[in-house]
Design a protein around this motif. Structure first.
Motif, mmCIF file in Angstrom:
data_model
loop_
_atom_site.group_PDB
_atom_site.id
_atom_site.type_symbol
_atom_site.label_atom_id
_atom_site.label_comp_id
_atom_site.label_asym_id
_atom_site.label_seq_id
_atom_site.Cartn_x
_atom_site.Cartn_y
_atom_site.Cartn_z
ATOM 1 N N PHE A 87 0.840 -1.197 0.000
ATOM 2 C CA PHE A 87 0.000 0.000 0.000
ATOM 3 C C PHE A 87 0.878 1.252 0.000
ATOM 4 O O PHE A 87 1.839 1.355 0.759
ATOM 5 N N ARG A 88 0.562 2.188 -0.884
ATOM 6 C CA ARG A 88 1.331 3.439 -0.924
ATOM 7 C C ARG A 88 0.710 4.427 0.057
ATOM 8 O O ARG A 88 -0.371 4.946 -0.172
ATOM 9 N N GLY A 89 1.413 4.663 1.132
ATOM 10 C CA GLY A 89 0.881 5.561 2.150
ATOM 11 C C GLY A 89 1.592 6.895 2.131
ATOM 12 O O GLY A 89 2.191 7.297 1.125
ATOM 13 N N LEU A 90 1.521 7.581 3.265
ATOM 14 C CA LEU A 90 2.185 8.879 3.376
ATOM 15 C C LEU A 90 3.672 8.749 3.057
ATOM 16 O O LEU A 90 4.310 7.750 3.403
ATOM 17 N N HIS A 91 4.202 9.782 2.458
ATOM 18 C CA HIS A 91 5.632 9.785 2.138
ATOM 19 C C HIS A 91 6.462 9.885 3.414
ATOM 20 O O HIS A 91 5.990 10.364 4.443
ATOM 21 N N ARG A 92 7.697 9.486 3.313
ATOM 22 C CA ARG A 92 8.671 9.785 4.369
ATOM 23 C C ARG A 92 10.020 10.023 3.720
ATOM 24 O O ARG A 92 10.327 9.442 2.662
ATOM 25 N N LEU A 93 10.798 10.870 4.340
ATOM 26 C CA LEU A 93 12.156 11.161 3.869
ATOM 27 C C LEU A 93 13.137 10.381 4.734
ATOM 28 O O LEU A 93 13.120 10.514 5.967
ATOM 29 N N MET A 94 13.977 9.612 4.088
ATOM 30 C CA MET A 94 14.865 8.713 4.828
ATOM 31 C C MET A 94 16.104 9.443 5.347
ATOM 32 O O MET A 94 16.496 10.486 4.843
ATOM 33 N N HIS A 95 16.687 8.829 6.393
ATOM 34 C CA HIS A 95 17.894 9.392 7.013
ATOM 35 C C HIS A 95 19.114 8.580 6.582
ATOM 36 O O HIS A 95 19.008 7.408 6.245
ATOM 37 N N ARG A 96 20.262 9.218 6.665
ATOM 38 C CA ARG A 96 21.519 8.474 6.540
ATOM 39 C C ARG A 96 21.879 7.877 7.905
ATOM 40 O O ARG A 96 21.212 8.166 8.908
ATOM 41 N N ASP A 97 22.956 7.087 7.924
ATOM 42 C CA ASP A 97 23.400 6.501 9.195
ATOM 43 C C ASP A 97 23.698 7.576 10.229
ATOM 44 O O ASP A 97 23.480 7.388 11.425
ATOM 45 N N ASP A 98 24.215 8.732 9.746
ATOM 46 C CA ASP A 98 24.563 9.803 10.695
ATOM 47 C C ASP A 98 23.362 10.686 11.034
ATOM 48 O O ASP A 98 23.501 11.689 11.728
ATOM 49 N N GLY A 99 22.191 10.323 10.550
ATOM 50 C CA GLY A 99 20.974 11.068 10.886
ATOM 51 C C GLY A 99 20.630 12.178 9.904
ATOM 52 O O GLY A 99 19.541 12.757 9.983
ATOM 53 N N ALA A 100 21.568 12.493 8.995
ATOM 54 C CA ALA A 100 21.294 13.562 8.022
ATOM 55 C C ALA A 100 20.278 13.075 6.987
ATOM 56 O O ALA A 100 20.094 11.877 6.795
ATOM 57 N N VAL A 101 19.640 14.040 6.343
ATOM 58 C CA VAL A 101 18.661 13.667 5.318
ATOM 59 C C VAL A 101 19.376 12.995 4.143
ATOM 60 O O VAL A 101 20.459 13.411 3.728
ATOM 61 N N ARG A 102 18.778 11.934 3.660
ATOM 62 C CA ARG A 102 19.424 11.142 2.611
ATOM 63 C C ARG A 102 19.290 11.796 1.233
ATOM 64 O O ARG A 102 20.089 11.545 0.324
ATOM 65 N N CYS A 103 18.279 12.617 1.077
ATOM 66 C CA CYS A 103 18.017 13.279 -0.202
ATOM 67 C C CYS A 103 19.197 14.177 -0.599
ATOM 68 O O CYS A 103 19.736 14.904 0.236
ATOM 69 N N VAL A 104 19.575 14.116 -1.868
ATOM 70 C CA VAL A 104 20.671 14.950 -2.366
ATOM 71 C C VAL A 104 20.158 16.059 -3.292
ATOM 72 O O VAL A 104 20.920 16.648 -4.047
ATOM 73 N N ALA A 105 18.856 16.313 -3.207
ATOM 74 C CA ALA A 105 18.231 17.395 -3.976
ATOM 75 C C ALA A 105 18.568 17.312 -5.464
ATOM 76 O O ALA A 105 18.878 18.318 -6.107
ATOM 77 N N CYS A 106 18.460 16.103 -6.002
ATOM 78 C CA CYS A 106 18.771 15.919 -7.425
ATOM 79 C C CYS A 106 17.638 16.410 -8.325
ATOM 80 O O CYS A 106 17.811 16.530 -9.535
ATOM 81 N N MET A 107 16.468 16.621 -7.726
ATOM 82 C CA MET A 107 15.275 17.130 -8.428
ATOM 83 C C MET A 107 14.619 16.103 -9.354
ATOM 84 O O MET A 107 13.785 16.465 -10.188
ATOM 85 N N CYS A 108 15.004 14.833 -9.224
ATOM 86 C CA CYS A 108 14.350 13.810 -10.061
ATOM 87 C C CYS A 108 12.872 13.678 -9.701
ATOM 88 O O CYS A 108 12.008 13.567 -10.577
ATOM 89 N N CYS A 109 12.566 13.671 -8.383
ATOM 90 C CA CYS A 109 11.165 13.419 -8.001
ATOM 91 C C CYS A 109 10.228 14.566 -8.378
ATOM 92 O O CYS A 109 9.141 14.296 -8.922
ATOM 93 N N PRO A 110 10.591 15.835 -8.143
ATOM 94 C CA PRO A 110 9.658 16.875 -8.602
ATOM 95 C C PRO A 110 9.536 16.931 -10.122
ATOM 96 O O PRO A 110 8.512 17.354 -10.662
ATOM 97 N N THR A 111 10.587 16.478 -10.820
ATOM 98 C CA THR A 111 10.525 16.472 -12.287
ATOM 99 C C THR A 111 9.546 15.426 -12.789
ATOM 100 O O THR A 111 8.773 15.665 -13.716
ATOM 101 N N VAL A 112 9.549 14.273 -12.140
ATOM 102 C CA VAL A 112 8.700 13.179 -12.628
ATOM 103 C C VAL A 112 7.277 13.275 -12.079
ATOM 104 O O VAL A 112 6.359 12.698 -12.658
ATOM 105 N N CYS A 113 7.090 14.024 -11.010
ATOM 106 C CA CYS A 113 5.768 14.062 -10.343
ATOM 107 C C CYS A 113 4.695 14.628 -11.289
ATOM 108 O O CYS A 113 4.782 15.780 -11.713
ATOM 109 N N PRO A 114 3.673 13.830 -11.608
ATOM 110 C CA PRO A 114 2.648 14.320 -12.536
ATOM 111 C C PRO A 114 1.724 15.357 -11.910
ATOM 112 O O PRO A 114 1.039 16.088 -12.619
#
Ligand code: SF4
Ligand code: SF4
Length: 205
Positions: A87-114
Motif C-alpha cells: 500500500f502506498r501511504g504517506l511519504h517519508r524522507l529517509m535518514h543516513r546513518d549519521d541522521g542527516a537527510v538522505r536526499c541529495v536534492a537531485c530534483m528527479c522526483c519533482p521532475t517526474v511528479c505528474p
C-alpha cells in the motif's frame, strides 16, 4: 401517430407500421408507433425489483450480519482495515546513518511528479562527498495522486511511501502540505538501505 422520413420501408420489418406514404415524396410517411406495455411504461416492476434487493440486504445485515460476517463495511474509525504490504501511504524522507537527510536534492522526483506537488529548494552542503541537500522539501498530499513515481525515480532511496498510513483529513488547505521535518519524522522509523528493505522493516521495529 406521426410523420417520419426514412430511407427504407419499415413495413417489411418489425419496426413501426407504415399507415400512408406521400404521393409526392415516398420518403415522407405516416407511421404508427406502439405504446409500451403497461408494465414497461410504469417502471413499477423495476422499482419493486430494486426495492426487493435493498430489503434483502437490509434484513441479511440486521438478522445475521455479525454472526455470519455478512457485513462488508468497517465501523471506521473504531475498526480499521489492514492495508496490503505494498500500500502506498504517506511519504517519508529517509535518514543516513549519521541522521542527516538522505536526499541529495537531485530534483528527479519533482521532475517526474505528474501532480507537481513536490517543492524542493536545494542548498550547498559542507560535505565534500555530497554536493547538495534539500533546504526545503514539501509535498502537498492533497494534490498527490499517490502514483509512486517519486519513489521510483529517486536514485538513492531517499523517499518512500511505505508508512502504511493514508493522508489525514485537514480543515485548512495548507495543513495538507507535509514539511521536511514531518517527512523526516516518519523517515526516522527505519534507516534507509539502498534498494529498499521491503515492507518487512515494520516487523523489525
Ligand atoms: S506519489 Fe506521484 S503524485 Fe504523489 S508526490 Fe510522488 S510522484 Fe507526485
Ligand atoms: S529523487 Fe530522491 S534524491 Fe532526488 S530530490 Fe527526490 S528525494 Fe531527493
Amino acid at each position: 401517430m406521426g410523420a417520419h422520413a426514412t430511407d427504407h420501408d419499415d413495413s417489411e420489418t418489425d419496426g413501426p407500421k407504415v399507415l400512408s406514404v406521400s404521393p409526392r415524396n415516398p420518403r415522407v410517411r405516416t407511421i404508427q408507433i406502439h405504446r409500451p406495455a403497461p408494465q414497461d411504461a410504469s417502471f413499477l416492476a423495476a422499482t419493486a425489483k430494486g426495492l426487493g434487493v435493498t430489503l434483502r440486504h437490509f434484513f441479511k445485515n440486521v438478522l445475521r450480519g455479525k454472526d455470519h460476517n455478512y457485513i462488508e463495511t468497517v465501523e471506521y474509525p473504531e475498526k480499521k482495515v489492514d492495508y496490503p504490504e505494498r500500500f502506498r501511504g504517506l511519504h517519508r524522507l529517509m535518514h543516513r546513518d549519521d541522521g542527516a537527510v538522505r536526499c541529495v536534492a537531485c530534483m528527479c522526483c519533482p521532475t517526474v511528479c505528474p501532480a507537481h506537488c513536490i517543492t524542493i529548494v536545494p542548498a550547498q552542503t559542507d560535505d565534500k562527498g555530497i554536493e547538495k541537500f534539500p533546504a526545503v522539501f514539501e509535498i502537498d498530499e492533497l494534490r498527490c495522486v499517490v502514483c509512486g513515481l517519486c519513489v521510483e525515480a529517486c536514485p538513492c532511496d531517499a523517499i518512500r511511501m511505505d508508512t502504511g498510513e493514508h493522508a489525514k483529513p485537514v480543515e485548512e488547505r495548507h495543513d495538507a502540505v507535509m514539511t521536511k521535518d514531518a517527512l523526516l519524522e516518519l523517515g526516522a522509523r527505519s534507516t534507509a538501505v539502498q534498494g529498499g528493505e521491503g515492507a518487512a522493516w515494520r516487523e523489525r521495529k
